[in-house]
Motif scaffolding. Structure first.
Motif, PDB file in Angstrom:
ATOM      1  N   VAL A 266      18.716   8.881  -4.158  1.00 43.60           N
ATOM      2  CA  VAL A 266      17.670   8.284  -3.243  1.00 43.60           C
ATOM      3  C   VAL A 266      18.128   8.561  -1.878  1.00 43.60           C
ATOM      4  O   VAL A 266      18.829   7.580  -1.348  1.00 43.60           O
ATOM      5  N   SER A 267      17.716   9.567  -1.153  1.00 48.85           N
ATOM      6  CA  SER A 267      18.328   9.726   0.372  1.00 48.85           C
ATOM      7  C   SER A 267      17.375   9.249   1.223  1.00 48.85           C
ATOM      8  O   SER A 267      17.496   9.365   2.598  1.00 48.85           O
ATOM      9  N   GLY A 268      15.950   8.804   0.892  1.00 47.25           N
ATOM     10  CA  GLY A 268      14.990   8.470   1.568  1.00 47.25           C
ATOM     11  C   GLY A 268      13.705   8.087   0.913  1.00 47.25           C
ATOM     12  O   GLY A 268      13.735   8.407  -0.312  1.00 47.25           O
ATOM     13  N   VAL A 269      12.891   7.430   1.782  1.00 44.83           N
ATOM     14  CA  VAL A 269      11.681   6.806   1.066  1.00 44.83           C
ATOM     15  C   VAL A 269      10.521   7.301   2.004  1.00 44.83           C
ATOM     16  O   VAL A 269      10.429   7.423   3.108  1.00 44.83           O
ATOM     17  N   LEU A 270       9.522   7.590   1.042  1.00 44.85           N
ATOM     18  CA  LEU A 270       8.143   8.180   1.839  1.00 44.85           C
ATOM     19  C   LEU A 270       7.168   7.012   1.481  1.00 44.85           C
ATOM     20  O   LEU A 270       6.962   6.488   0.688  1.00 44.85           O
ATOM     21  N   LEU A 271       6.614   6.816   2.801  1.00 48.49           N
ATOM     22  CA  LEU A 271       5.520   5.667   2.617  1.00 48.49           C
ATOM     23  C   LEU A 271       4.388   6.237   2.597  1.00 48.49           C
ATOM     24  O   LEU A 271       3.918   7.174   3.493  1.00 48.49           O
ATOM     25  N   ILE A 272       3.468   6.184   1.520  1.00 48.41           N
ATOM     26  CA  ILE A 272       2.249   6.975   1.489  1.00 48.41           C
ATOM     27  C   ILE A 272       0.849   5.965   1.373  1.00 48.41           C
ATOM     28  O   ILE A 272       0.909   4.760   1.271  1.00 48.41           O
ATOM     29  N   ASP A 273      -0.350   6.631   1.903  1.00 42.48           N
ATOM     30  CA  ASP A 273      -1.258   5.830   1.792  1.00 42.48           C
ATOM     31  C   ASP A 273      -1.882   5.758   0.432  1.00 42.48           C
ATOM     32  O   ASP A 273      -1.473   6.141  -0.425  1.00 42.48           O
ATOM     33  N   ALA A 274      -3.325   5.185   0.434  1.00 45.19           N
ATOM     34  CA  ALA A 274      -4.039   4.948  -1.034  1.00 45.19           C
ATOM     35  C   ALA A 274      -4.111   6.388  -1.968  1.00 45.19           C
ATOM     36  O   ALA A 274      -4.122   6.386  -3.137  1.00 45.19           O
ATOM     37  N   ALA A 275      -4.241   7.594  -0.694  1.00 50.88           N
ATOM     38  CA  ALA A 275      -4.545   8.710  -1.305  1.00 50.88           C
ATOM     39  C   ALA A 275      -3.382   9.629  -1.874  1.00 50.88           C
ATOM     40  O   ALA A 275      -3.328  10.837  -2.306  1.00 50.88           O
ATOM     41  N   ARG A 280       4.590   7.705   6.626  1.00 49.05           N
ATOM     42  CA  ARG A 280       5.924   7.587   7.446  1.00 49.05           C
ATOM     43  C   ARG A 280       7.082   7.845   6.523  1.00 49.05           C
ATOM     44  O   ARG A 280       6.928   7.991   5.131  1.00 49.05           O
ATOM     45  N   ALA A 281       8.189   8.238   7.130  1.00 51.57           N
ATOM     46  CA  ALA A 281       9.288   8.783   6.363  1.00 51.57           C
ATOM     47  C   ALA A 281      10.508   7.557   6.773  1.00 51.57           C
ATOM     48  O   ALA A 281      10.802   7.677   8.096  1.00 51.57           O
ATOM     49  N   VAL A 282      11.338   7.343   5.945  1.00 48.55           N
ATOM     50  CA  VAL A 282      12.187   6.519   6.092  1.00 48.55           C
ATOM     51  C   VAL A 282      13.646   7.070   5.629  1.00 48.55           C
ATOM     52  O   VAL A 282      13.946   7.634   4.474  1.00 48.55           O
ATOM     53  N   ASP A 283      14.653   7.442   6.477  1.00 46.86           N
ATOM     54  CA  ASP A 283      15.976   8.076   6.195  1.00 46.86           C
ATOM     55  C   ASP A 283      16.833   6.848   5.867  1.00 46.86           C
ATOM     56  O   ASP A 283      16.825   5.883   6.576  1.00 46.86           O
ATOM     57  N   ARG A 284      17.621   7.159   4.737  1.00 43.13           N
ATOM     58  CA  ARG A 284      18.581   6.018   4.323  1.00 43.13           C
ATOM     59  C   ARG A 284      19.434   5.822   5.432  1.00 43.13           C
ATOM     60  O   ARG A 284      19.835   4.631   5.514  1.00 43.13           O
ATOM     61  N   ASP A 285      20.176   6.783   5.880  1.00 38.32           N
ATOM     62  CA  ASP A 285      21.233   6.129   6.896  1.00 38.32           C
ATOM     63  C   ASP A 285      20.640   5.442   7.815  1.00 38.32           C
ATOM     64  O   ASP A 285      21.319   4.281   8.447  1.00 38.32           O
ATOM     65  N   ARG A 286      19.733   6.222   8.663  1.00 37.26           N
ATOM     66  CA  ARG A 286      19.218   5.251   9.844  1.00 37.26           C
ATOM     67  C   ARG A 286      18.671   3.902   9.548  1.00 37.26           C
ATOM     68  O   ARG A 286      18.821   3.047  10.399  1.00 37.26           O
ATOM     69  N   PHE A 287      17.996   3.873   8.337  1.00 42.17           N
ATOM     70  CA  PHE A 287      17.410   2.410   7.966  1.00 42.17           C
ATOM     71  C   PHE A 287      18.513   1.405   7.783  1.00 42.17           C
ATOM     72  O   PHE A 287      18.481   0.451   8.284  1.00 42.17           O
ATOM     73  N   LEU A 288      19.465   1.948   6.841  1.00 44.58           N
ATOM     74  CA  LEU A 288      20.559   0.935   6.431  1.00 44.58           C
ATOM     75  C   LEU A 288      21.344   0.349   7.827  1.00 44.58           C
ATOM     76  O   LEU A 288      21.856  -0.703   7.899  1.00 44.58           O
ATOM     77  N   ARG A 303       9.417  -7.611   7.385  1.00 46.51           N
ATOM     78  CA  ARG A 303       8.360  -6.922   8.173  1.00 46.51           C
ATOM     79  C   ARG A 303       8.093  -5.760   7.527  1.00 46.51           C
ATOM     80  O   ARG A 303       8.892  -5.084   6.719  1.00 46.51           O
ATOM     81  N   PRO A 304       7.226  -4.987   8.167  1.00 45.42           N
ATOM     82  CA  PRO A 304       6.934  -3.690   7.406  1.00 45.42           C
ATOM     83  C   PRO A 304       7.878  -2.743   7.837  1.00 45.42           C
ATOM     84  O   PRO A 304       8.336  -2.595   8.733  1.00 45.42           O
ATOM     85  N   ALA A 305       8.166  -1.854   6.670  1.00 47.73           N
ATOM     86  CA  ALA A 305       9.192  -0.828   6.918  1.00 47.73           C
ATOM     87  C   ALA A 305       8.864   0.258   7.699  1.00 47.73           C
ATOM     88  O   ALA A 305       9.530   0.841   8.371  1.00 47.73           O
ATOM     89  N   ALA A 306       7.197   0.307   7.680  1.00 43.82           N
ATOM     90  CA  ALA A 306       7.067   1.588   8.689  1.00 43.82           C
ATOM     91  C   ALA A 306       7.371   1.229  10.175  1.00 43.82           C
ATOM     92  O   ALA A 306       7.539   2.440  10.963  1.00 43.82           O
ATOM     93  N   LYS A 307       7.854  -0.017  10.426  1.00 47.03           N
ATOM     94  CA  LYS A 307       8.080  -0.111  11.938  1.00 47.03           C
ATOM     95  C   LYS A 307       9.697   0.589  12.118  1.00 47.03           C
ATOM     96  O   LYS A 307      10.220   0.697  13.255  1.00 47.03           O
ATOM     97  N   LEU A 308      10.353   0.710  10.918  1.00 48.06           N
ATOM     98  CA  LEU A 308      11.920   1.395  11.252  1.00 48.06           C
ATOM     99  C   LEU A 308      11.766   3.014  10.462  1.00 48.06           C
ATOM    100  O   LEU A 308      12.738   3.487  10.293  1.00 48.06           O
ATOM    101  N   ALA A 309      10.360   3.509  10.458  1.00 52.83           N
ATOM    102  CA  ALA A 309      10.419   4.672   9.696  1.00 52.83           C
ATOM    103  C   ALA A 309      10.015   5.796  11.098  1.00 52.83           C
ATOM    104  O   ALA A 309       9.732   5.298  12.196  1.00 52.83           O
ATOM    105  N   ASP A 310       9.971   6.957  10.566  1.00 53.68           N
ATOM    106  CA  ASP A 310       9.588   8.030  11.445  1.00 53.68           C
ATOM    107  C   ASP A 310       8.264   8.886  10.762  1.00 53.68           C
ATOM    108  O   ASP A 310       7.878   8.469   9.882  1.00 53.68           O
ATOM    109  N   GLY A 311       7.711   9.519  11.746  1.00 54.65           N
ATOM    110  CA  GLY A 311       6.688  10.275  11.051  1.00 54.65           C
ATOM    111  C   GLY A 311       7.082  11.272  10.243  1.00 54.65           C
ATOM    112  O   GLY A 311       8.298  11.835  10.298  1.00 54.65           O
TER     113      GLY A 311
END
Length: 550
Positions: A266-275, A280-288, A303-311
């Protein structure tokens, strides 16, 4: 739960990506320890639906993050509509619908088609993906297959002995935007045939047999890079798709951290909406790194992870590897190594692609191509062209394969000298290269022999470019012979069969005086003389091959 659950176990078999060599998903297979519950489930939709739900709950206990394939009879889906039990089990297991593919299996014959299509529409509307299982070896009508519009089609490996049929199915999948999977692969030869047929996915004991615990380390035979190399537009991105780590857009930083601290893949996580659309996209290295700073965890964990995520960076499933590289290059340099989300036509995430996979594949393609270039003309050799032929066959494309050589070339060398002969060959190669347009591929297969792969519409300009030009060596005029075999979809199974149909056409062209061009069609006797004794000028229009000899 009913008592049958006490005697039921499940096994997991990987679905393997043939390009990346990684596990794309896990199919959950029911393994009753006694009794014939699977036969009962075939007759009882309620029981079959309960089996599917139980399979998802069993997978949840394994703590696997991989997407899942769950088997359901077509009649069950038609009878139970949205499969409420499966839907509830997916929710209870903390999985998202788009992480689950419903493998619809036979029988289809007596299933009410309208009810089945309505059930599929309901499942797909919630985000579930649909697979048509047992295609080509069961009773699934072609019209129903088209109406189902599955995201995945599974064929049994036994069909690989009928490559034209598999190529036709591959072409249908390509038009419908579906992936093709070959199941039951047991030998390296079957794996190679699946690749030649254009399958992107496969499963079977060769890679890993079904096991009580999911496996991520699988055996995938190395591919022939020349055979699987990309066309000029680049390999399709769908060949490189890996499973995505997904969380709802409202997930906390702590939830993301738990996911990133799990499996190494797992090198990153994608935050998705209900559809299911990436927000938002979370990169492993920058996030940690953000959480590892002083007070970082205390500040961000709840806090919401989206605050530490990118487009998110996204590409469609029909994109090529080169287009992905363009997306990565167009932005901040610090994000060059980020995963790129692959989305379907509705914008929903179907997986991610990694820069390393793309660079490796493109580099191997270029290295193989460079190693195969003829040192005299700098044109690719026979392996590259025949690999392209097999790829076109796998894609169900209509093509023409042509062979060109210099008449009595040995005499040219003997009389004019090898330097003049080399200059002539370079000139012919350059003329072919200049005349090649669009997807036309030109290869120099040694000596004075050239191979040309083209669409039929591109034949006349190419033939005219080499046959209308005056050629000479050492001041002596030289003539050329051109032979072409027209190959409609399904007429040949591989490049060897195309070459076999081309061989007698070569002999026919060489038997004509002066510049000559002979055209034939694979699977049909006879040929048409397009240039030479009794033939028309090269620019007279190709059209359909007339199969007389006049």
């Amino acid at each position: 739960m009913p008592a049958w659950t006490d005697s039921l176990r499940f096994a997991f078999q990987p679905v393997v990506n043939l390009t990346t060599g990684t596990v794309a998903a896990l199919e959950i297979l029911a393994r009753p320890e006694h009794g014939d519950i699977l036969a009962e489930a075939r007759r009882d939709p309620e029981l079959d639906g309960a089996l599917a739900a139980f399979a998802v709950r069993s997978a949840a206990r394994q703590e696997t993050l991989l997407p899942l394939h769950v088997n359901v009879h077509a009649g069950t889906a038609a009878d139970l509509g949205g499969l409420a039990a499966l839907r509830d089990a997916v929710k209870e297991a903390g999985r998202l619908p788009w992480e689950v593919t419903v493998d619809l299996g036979p029988p289809f014959t007596h299933v009410p088609h309208r009810a089945l299509l309505e059930a599929v529409e309901a499942l797909r509307g919630e985000g579930f993906r649909i697979c048509a299982d047992g295609v080509g070896d069961g009773d699934l009508p072609l019209r129903l297959l088209v109406d189902l519009a599955p995201e995945l089609v599974k064929l049994d490996a036994s069909l690989l002995t009928r490559l034209p049929a598999v190529h036709a199915m591959r072409a249908l999948c390509e038009q419908a935007g579906a992936l093709l999977c070959v199941e039951g692969v047991e030998t390296e030869r079957e794996c190679a045939a699946a690749r030649v047929a254009g399958a992107q996915l496969a499963q079977g004991d060769l890679f890993a047999p079904p096991a009580r615990r999911p496996v991520v380390d699988v055996y995938v035979p190395a591919s022939d890079a020349a055979r699987t190399s990309a066309s000029r537009s680049g390999p399709a991105v769908r060949q490189f798709v890996r499973p995505a780590a997904l969380l709802p857009v409202g997930a906390s930083a702590g939830q993301v951290r738990d996911l990133l601290m799990g499996p190494a893949e797992v090198s990153g996580v994608l935050l998705i909406d209900a559809a299911g659309v990436p927000v938002r996209a979370v990169d492993r290295d920058r996030f940690l790194l953000s959480l590892s700073g002083r007070y970082g965890h205390a500040l961000y964990a709840d806090r919401p992870a989206a605050k530490l995520a990118d487009g998110p960076r996204t590409v469609g499933v029909d994109a090529t590897a080169w287009e992905v590289l363009d997306v990565l290059a167009d932005g901040e340099r610090s994000r060059t190594g980020d995963d790129v989300a692959v989305v379907d036509r509705d914008g929903r995430c179907v997986g991610v692609v990694r820069l390393a996979d793309l660079v490796r594949a493109l580099a191997e393609s270029r290295v193989e191509e460079a190693a195969g270039l003829n040192p005299l003309t700098r044109l690719p050799g026979s392996d590259a062209i025949t690999g392209e032929v097999d790829q076109w066959i796998a894609e169900g494309r209509h093509f023409a394969l042509s062979w060109l050589d210099v008449d009595r070339f040995k005499q040219v060398n003997d009389v004019a000298g090898f330097a003049a002969g080399d200059e002539l060959i370079r000139g012919v190669g350059e003329a072919l290269r200049r005349a090649a347009s669009g997807v036309t591929r030109v290869g120099h297969i040694g000596g004075d022999d050239f191979l040309v792969l083209a669409e039929p519409a591109g034949l006349d300009p190419l033939a005219g470019a080499v046959l209308d030009a005056p050629w000479s060596a050492g001041g002596r005029p030289v003539s050329l012979s051109l032979a072409t075999v027209d190959c409609p979809p399904g007429s040949v199974s591989d490049h060897r069969q195309a070459a076999a149909w081309l061989a007698p056409l070569k002999q026919a062209a060489k038997s004509l005086p002066g510049d000559s061009w002979v055209l034939g069609r694979a699977g049909m006797p006879g040929h048409q003389i397009r240039r030479g004794s009794g033939g028309a000028p090269a620019g007279a229009g190709c059209g359909a091959a007339g199969h007389g000899t006049g």
